[in-house]
Scaffold this active site. Sequence first.
Site, PDB file in Angstrom:
ATOM      1  N   THR A   1       0.885  -1.146   0.000  1.00  0.00           N
ATOM      2  CA  THR A   1       0.000   0.000   0.000  1.00  0.00           C
ATOM      3  C   THR A   1       0.922   1.193   0.000  1.00  0.00           C
ATOM      4  OG1 THR A   1      -0.013  -0.320   2.352  1.00  0.00           O
ATOM      5  CG2 THR A   1      -1.990  -0.991   1.213  1.00  0.00           C
TER       6      THR A   1
ATOM      7  N   SER B   1     -10.088  -4.045   5.294  1.00  0.00           N
ATOM      8  CA  SER B   1      -8.739  -3.515   5.083  1.00  0.00           C
ATOM      9  C   SER B   1      -8.022  -3.378   6.414  1.00  0.00           C
ATOM     10  CB  SER B   1      -8.849  -2.151   4.404  1.00  0.00           C
ATOM     11  OG  SER B   1      -7.595  -1.517   4.354  1.00  0.00           O
TER      12      SER B   1
ATOM     13  N   GLY C   1       1.706  -1.787   4.103  1.00  0.00           N
ATOM     14  CA  GLY C   1       2.198  -3.033   4.689  1.00  0.00           C
ATOM     15  C   GLY C   1       1.197  -4.110   5.011  1.00  0.00           C
ATOM     16  N   GLY C   2      -0.031  -4.087   4.531  1.00  0.00           N
ATOM     17  CA  GLY C   2      -0.967  -5.178   4.851  1.00  0.00           C
ATOM     18  C   GLY C   2      -1.263  -5.224   6.334  1.00  0.00           C
TER      19      GLY C   2
END
Length: 573
Positions: free
Chosen positions: A380, A451, A472-473
């Site tokens: 991201t 998310s 970074g998830g």
Amino acid sequence: MIHKKILLSAALAGLAFISVYSQSNPFNGTGYTIQKKVDAGNGAVVSAHPLASMAGLEMLKRGGNAVDAAIATQLALAVVYPQAGNIGGGGFMVAHFNNGSHITIDYREKAPGKAGRDMFLDKDGNALTDLSQSSHLASGVPGTVAGLFASMKYAKLPFKTLIQPAIDLAENGFAITASQAASFNNNRDEFLQQNTSPVAFVKDGQWKAGDILIQQELANTLKRIRDQGQKGFYEGETARLLAEEMRKGNGIISTGDLASYEAKERPAVVFTYKGYQVISMPLPSSGGLMLQQMMKMIEDRDIASMKFQTTASVQLMTEVERRAFADRAEFLGDADFVKVPVKKLVSEEYLKERMNDYVPGKAGNSKTTGAGSIKESEETTHLSVIDKDGNAVAVTTTLNDSYGSHRVVAGAGFILNNEMDDFSIKPGVPNMYGAIGNDKNAIAPAKRMLSSMTPTLVLKDGNPFLVVGTPGGTTIPTSVFQTLVNILEFGMSPEDAVNKPKFHHQWLPDRIDIEKNFPEDVRKQLEAMGYSIKLREAIGRTEVIRVTYNQSTKQRSIVAVGDKRGDDDARGY
Ligand code: GLY
């Protein structure tokens, strides 16, 4: 290693950038350096790429506000940071205005109308993660362009001014950095496999720092958006090209899905922490809610006296991260579609109870510590902005994985996300970040996938104090959490708070991930307690702005810092 890369790209890029952009004089994509930190008095922008930070700064200098700068920066990132900057993905904006109000804008991708709960299962019910991560079916309906136009309500400058740097950078090209050259070279085969039409990121031979990347098809798409507004993306030629791309690759996003996409304003997650006010993103991001849970679970413990990255402070933070992620897996999903017990999840009583089985000095266990009891990519990108009037904006956007699905819409030049993998494609099956979920986050038409993005503002005495976020998830909420604790509790400088090693626990897998340079003695003590520990690559790329006020002179001091883990760059004036 990273320092070497920066120096190399800076040396190849040559002289410092001089801001001379005007309509008749295109935004210059060459001759820039990477600047990691800036001290400023008026405003600042931090983002994943110097040219994007410069585009935002340009808008502040032209009299635009923080929202103008955020829009221009996002559009520039869509060109100069194709790993995650995008118009084919989605994102979230959190903003605080100097009249005391704050807003969030949700432009997360949505599942297409033809999507279904079991679309990523084979006939025997096995999960098909290849399809959810790497196919035309992996893409959700993009939300970014709708988000930009929803943000325009709060901007001052005309959209055509805000988008022009992006158009110039796409049309005339820009000098790529050393890390971008390496990234394009590493992804060359994937781009070639996934696309039948030529892709701008693939060239004959190897890319090197200083090479010029031109993206003419993307420039044409950006011009359609400039001239026709939101319809320049969601209708007409761009929509036709996207639907055609879907047909070619057996995808299911239709022109109807595109025409009906809407960004949504939502009430922010707002909570206090020891006198500070924290403002973050609500569902469909799990980030704000988890941040609230984690901050509140440590608030009544004297973590400051434990000090930064001691065994005691890391253990405490690990255990709250574990509990927040267990709740995420069990309870969270798009609240427009499923009932989420938000009030209960952040109530004082509940969070106190969650920590009942926390034993200092003894490793917790994700088998025994699951979700609480309630009745009823790794890629991201984040940008932070502050303007001279005290408006602050935090934006995180994503394609999901680095370069999303690697599918570039033929003729339109933008990369499609692979965000459908952020749904729980089957209860208990991990997504690409190892996060699991259940029915709450199951696929349904027009639903938004859960998310972790956590664009966050911290106010002190009602004024912006911190603007924070990271890619970074699943490591996003834990990185934002650690950055806040580093500054608010350990009294760290923004530079240290961003650059010191980070760690991460997400309930399952039951282990602590650590970055290199994490203190060896602390690692050993945690292992002796019973924790399993794994060394991993960089965790996040945090962009922080800190604003302090001198009460007697009424002067503001702004420090903006770009993470050393990438080409991240801070600009200010
Ligand atoms: N795609 C990463 C996230 O939204 O959490």
